[in-house]
Design a protein around this motif. Structure first.
Motif, PDB file in Angstrom:
ATOM      1  N   ALA A  59      35.831  32.954  32.918  1.00  0.00           N
ATOM      2  CA  ALA A  59      37.167  32.991  32.679  1.00  0.00           C
ATOM      3  C   ALA A  59      38.097  34.188  33.033  1.00  0.00           C
ATOM      4  CB  ALA A  59      37.470  32.274  31.298  1.00  0.00           C
ATOM      5  N   LEU A  60      37.331  35.299  32.630  1.00  0.00           N
ATOM      6  CA  LEU A  60      38.044  36.725  32.668  1.00  0.00           C
ATOM      7  C   LEU A  60      37.988  36.909  34.385  1.00  0.00           C
ATOM      8  CD1 LEU A  60      39.237  39.334  31.769  1.00  0.00           C
ATOM      9  CD2 LEU A  60      36.923  40.290  31.343  1.00  0.00           C
ATOM     10  N   ILE A  61      37.152  36.591  34.994  1.00  0.00           N
ATOM     11  CA  ILE A  61      37.064  36.682  36.530  1.00  0.00           C
ATOM     12  C   ILE A  61      38.109  35.877  37.072  1.00  0.00           C
ATOM     13  CG2 ILE A  61      35.818  36.526  38.640  1.00  0.00           C
ATOM     14  CD1 ILE A  61      33.066  37.394  37.119  1.00  0.00           C
ATOM     15  N   ASP A  62      38.411  34.825  36.571  1.00  0.00           N
ATOM     16  CA  ASP A  62      39.508  33.982  37.164  1.00  0.00           C
ATOM     17  C   ASP A  62      40.809  34.741  36.780  1.00  0.00           C
ATOM     18  OD1 ASP A  62      37.917  32.204  38.020  1.00  0.00           O
ATOM     19  OD2 ASP A  62      38.101  31.049  36.347  1.00  0.00           O
ATOM     20  N   HIS A  63      40.903  35.305  35.672  1.00  0.00           N
ATOM     21  CA  HIS A  63      42.111  36.018  35.312  1.00  0.00           C
ATOM     22  C   HIS A  63      42.286  37.357  35.992  1.00  0.00           C
ATOM     23  CE1 HIS A  63      45.298  37.412  32.572  1.00  0.00           C
ATOM     24  NE2 HIS A  63      44.622  38.583  32.368  1.00  0.00           N
ATOM     25  N   ILE A  64      41.269  37.781  36.548  1.00  0.00           N
ATOM     26  CA  ILE A  64      41.254  38.971  37.587  1.00  0.00           C
ATOM     27  C   ILE A  64      41.983  38.751  38.896  1.00  0.00           C
ATOM     28  CG2 ILE A  64      40.008  40.501  39.086  1.00  0.00           C
ATOM     29  CD1 ILE A  64      37.763  40.368  37.196  1.00  0.00           C
ATOM     30  N   LEU A  65      41.811  37.599  39.291  1.00  0.00           N
ATOM     31  CA  LEU A  65      42.512  36.938  40.463  1.00  0.00           C
ATOM     32  C   LEU A  65      43.981  37.029  40.267  1.00  0.00           C
ATOM     33  CD1 LEU A  65      42.696  35.748  43.365  1.00  0.00           C
ATOM     34  CD2 LEU A  65      41.947  33.584  42.371  1.00  0.00           C
ATOM     35  N   GLU A  66      44.428  36.319  38.979  1.00  0.00           N
ATOM     36  CA  GLU A  66      45.771  36.243  38.722  1.00  0.00           C
ATOM     37  C   GLU A  66      46.580  37.491  38.686  1.00  0.00           C
ATOM     38  OE1 GLU A  66      46.574  33.964  35.393  1.00  0.00           O
ATOM     39  OE2 GLU A  66      45.192  32.182  35.952  1.00  0.00           O
ATOM     40  N   ARG A  67      45.557  38.566  37.886  1.00  0.00           N
ATOM     41  CA  ARG A  67      46.139  40.013  37.851  1.00  0.00           C
ATOM     42  C   ARG A  67      46.400  40.715  39.380  1.00  0.00           C
ATOM     43  NH1 ARG A  67      48.760  42.118  34.269  1.00  0.00           N
ATOM     44  NH2 ARG A  67      47.680  44.228  34.363  1.00  0.00           N
ATOM     45  N   TYR A  68      45.398  40.411  40.259  1.00  0.00           N
ATOM     46  CA  TYR A  68      45.478  41.205  41.575  1.00  0.00           C
ATOM     47  C   TYR A  68      46.509  40.381  42.494  1.00  0.00           C
ATOM     48  CZ  TYR A  68      41.628  44.219  40.690  1.00  0.00           C
ATOM     49  OH  TYR A  68      40.594  45.321  40.397  1.00  0.00           O
ATOM     50  N   LEU A  69      46.777  39.347  42.325  1.00  0.00           N
ATOM     51  CA  LEU A  69      47.894  38.516  43.056  1.00  0.00           C
ATOM     52  C   LEU A  69      49.070  39.134  42.764  1.00  0.00           C
ATOM     53  CD1 LEU A  69      46.196  34.902  43.426  1.00  0.00           C
ATOM     54  CD2 LEU A  69      46.613  36.699  45.177  1.00  0.00           C
ATOM     55  N   LEU A  70      49.187  39.770  41.379  1.00  0.00           N
ATOM     56  CA  LEU A  70      50.697  40.274  41.114  1.00  0.00           C
ATOM     57  C   LEU A  70      51.318  41.181  42.114  1.00  0.00           C
ATOM     58  CD1 LEU A  70      50.221  40.907  37.248  1.00  0.00           C
ATOM     59  CD2 LEU A  70      51.427  39.062  38.388  1.00  0.00           C
ATOM     60  N   ILE A  71      50.546  41.704  43.179  1.00  0.00           N
ATOM     61  CA  ILE A  71      50.902  42.598  44.009  1.00  0.00           C
ATOM     62  C   ILE A  71      51.842  42.027  45.340  1.00  0.00           C
ATOM     63  CG2 ILE A  71      48.998  44.119  44.128  1.00  0.00           C
ATOM     64  CD1 ILE A  71      48.209  43.004  46.907  1.00  0.00           C
ATOM     65  N   TYR A  72      51.677  40.588  45.182  1.00  0.00           N
ATOM     66  CA  TYR A  72      52.564  39.887  46.194  1.00  0.00           C
ATOM     67  C   TYR A  72      53.889  39.285  45.236  1.00  0.00           C
ATOM     68  CZ  TYR A  72      48.354  40.143  49.022  1.00  0.00           C
ATOM     69  OH  TYR A  72      47.220  40.378  49.622  1.00  0.00           O
ATOM     70  N   THR A  73      54.629  40.272  44.866  1.00  0.00           N
ATOM     71  CA  THR A  73      55.805  39.681  43.976  1.00  0.00           C
ATOM     72  C   THR A  73      57.009  39.703  44.927  1.00  0.00           C
ATOM     73  OG1 THR A  73      56.156  42.132  43.534  1.00  0.00           O
ATOM     74  CG2 THR A  73      54.755  40.741  41.879  1.00  0.00           C
ATOM     75  N   ILE A  74      57.026  38.995  45.992  1.00  0.00           N
ATOM     76  CA  ILE A  74      58.184  38.872  46.909  1.00  0.00           C
ATOM     77  C   ILE A  74      58.886  37.723  46.340  1.00  0.00           C
ATOM     78  CG2 ILE A  74      57.118  40.042  48.831  1.00  0.00           C
ATOM     79  CD1 ILE A  74      56.269  37.332  49.999  1.00  0.00           C
ATOM     80  N   LYS A  75      60.368  37.878  46.852  1.00  0.00           N
ATOM     81  CA  LYS A  75      60.957  36.520  46.063  1.00  0.00           C
ATOM     82  C   LYS A  75      60.993  35.390  46.976  1.00  0.00           C
ATOM     83  CE  LYS A  75      64.884  40.044  44.831  1.00  0.00           C
ATOM     84  NZ  LYS A  75      66.278  40.264  45.104  1.00  0.00           N
ATOM     85  N   ASN A  76      60.686  35.307  48.337  1.00  0.00           N
ATOM     86  CA  ASN A  76      60.507  34.030  48.839  1.00  0.00           C
ATOM     87  C   ASN A  76      59.310  34.464  49.891  1.00  0.00           C
ATOM     88  OD1 ASN A  76      60.682  31.787  50.646  1.00  0.00           O
ATOM     89  ND2 ASN A  76      62.915  32.058  51.186  1.00  0.00           N
ATOM     90  N   LYS A  77      58.123  33.624  49.477  1.00  0.00           N
ATOM     91  CA  LYS A  77      57.053  33.720  50.215  1.00  0.00           C
ATOM     92  C   LYS A  77      57.226  32.994  51.519  1.00  0.00           C
ATOM     93  CE  LYS A  77      53.895  34.397  46.446  1.00  0.00           C
ATOM     94  NZ  LYS A  77      52.862  33.982  45.383  1.00  0.00           N
ATOM     95  N   GLU A  78      57.974  32.279  51.806  1.00  0.00           N
ATOM     96  CA  GLU A  78      58.391  31.631  53.110  1.00  0.00           C
ATOM     97  C   GLU A  78      59.077  32.340  54.226  1.00  0.00           C
ATOM     98  OE1 GLU A  78      56.252  29.173  53.809  1.00  0.00           O
ATOM     99  OE2 GLU A  78      55.573  29.124  51.706  1.00  0.00           O
ATOM    100  N   GLU A  79      59.731  33.504  53.488  1.00  0.00           N
ATOM    101  CA  GLU A  79      60.706  33.942  54.369  1.00  0.00           C
ATOM    102  C   GLU A  79      60.317  35.433  54.094  1.00  0.00           C
ATOM    103  OE1 GLU A  79      62.986  33.317  56.432  1.00  0.00           O
ATOM    104  OE2 GLU A  79      62.557  31.089  56.199  1.00  0.00           O
ATOM    105  N   VAL A  80      59.261  35.968  54.435  1.00  0.00           N
ATOM    106  CA  VAL A  80      58.720  37.375  54.327  1.00  0.00           C
ATOM    107  C   VAL A  80      59.565  38.405  55.316  1.00  0.00           C
ATOM    108  CG1 VAL A  80      56.902  38.952  54.480  1.00  0.00           C
ATOM    109  CG2 VAL A  80      56.590  36.872  53.567  1.00  0.00           C
ATOM    110  N   THR A  81      59.958  39.588  54.744  1.00  0.00           N
ATOM    111  CA  THR A  81      60.737  40.519  55.600  1.00  0.00           C
ATOM    112  C   THR A  81      59.771  41.615  55.611  1.00  0.00           C
ATOM    113  OG1 THR A  81      61.434  41.576  53.671  1.00  0.00           O
ATOM    114  CG2 THR A  81      62.727  39.769  54.602  1.00  0.00           C
ATOM    115  N   LEU A  82      60.062  42.538  56.680  1.00  0.00           N
ATOM    116  CA  LEU A  82      59.411  43.921  56.849  1.00  0.00           C
ATOM    117  C   LEU A  82      59.469  44.802  55.478  1.00  0.00           C
ATOM    118  CD1 LEU A  82      57.964  44.901  59.162  1.00  0.00           C
ATOM    119  CD2 LEU A  82      59.622  46.405  59.808  1.00  0.00           C
TER     120      LEU A  82
END
Length: 207
Positions: A59-82
């Protein structure tokens, strides 16, 4: 997303306590009894949600994934900007990324992956998810002709090879200036892979 159920909230509380105890005392010295003591609850309550320490580890390893995915904090994942792509690169090669999860525990679990197939698969899921998300950002910027990366998946993979190697090597470095200089160098190499200038955006734009 709806509100977490009471069960989910309690499970997350136990997972976070497990992380804190294991970070402080080491994974091998952490037990369900110690977790319960810190939480001031009966060990049977912890066991109700996680029957064994191994279940807690998964369960903690699954939690790691959620933590690391926090780097992708963009507003619109379908309209990525430079700017979104550069923010992500800056985050990957920063202390914020490195502090998302304790190095000691990360590499302890990584070592366990060589002995336990389930942990190995979970780690592969983490790494594949991070690479896929970055590859998707690169592809979107390609489509908008903001960059020209011939093989987005390969580029994302190479950048994470840099990230993985950098933080393992730098975890052994005690000189703060040397740490910062090497991390900046690796980040520059990531920008080279993307064919981007590191200083496209000002600090205020990236904040």
């Amino acid at each position: 997303m709806g509100r977490k159920s009471l069960k989910e909230e309690r499970q997350l509380e136990i997972i976070k306590t497990f992380y804190k105890v294991a970070k402080k005392e080491g994974y091998e010295n952490t037990s369900i009894a110690k977790i319960a003591k810190v939480m001031d609850i009966n060990p049977s309550l912890v066991s109700h949600y996680f029957a064994t320490k191994e279940d807690l580890t998964y369960a903690l390893i699954d939690h790691i994934l959620e933590r690391y995915l926090l780097i992708y904090t963009i507003k619109n994942k379908e309209e990525v900007t430079l700017a979104d792509l550069q923010k992500t690169i800056e985050m990957l090669f920063s202390k914020k990324w490195n502090l998302l999860f304790d190095d000691g525990l990360f590499y302890t679990f990584y070592a366990l992956a060589f002995r336990e197939k389930k942990i190995k698969l979970k780690y592969k899921t983490i790494l594949d998810s991070l690479r896929h998300a970055l590859s998707s950002m690169i592809e979107q910027c390609n489509e908008k002709q903001l960059i020209n990366v011939l093989a987005p998946k390969t580029a994302a993979d190479l950048i994470f090879v840099l990230v993985d190697g950098a933080y393992f090597y730098l975890s052994l470095e005690n000189d703060k200036e040397a740490y910062t200089a090497r991390l900046e160098y690796y980040k520059h190499k990531a920008y080279e892979i993307l064919g981007m200038e590191q200083s496209i955006f000002s600090d205020s734009t990236l904040s």
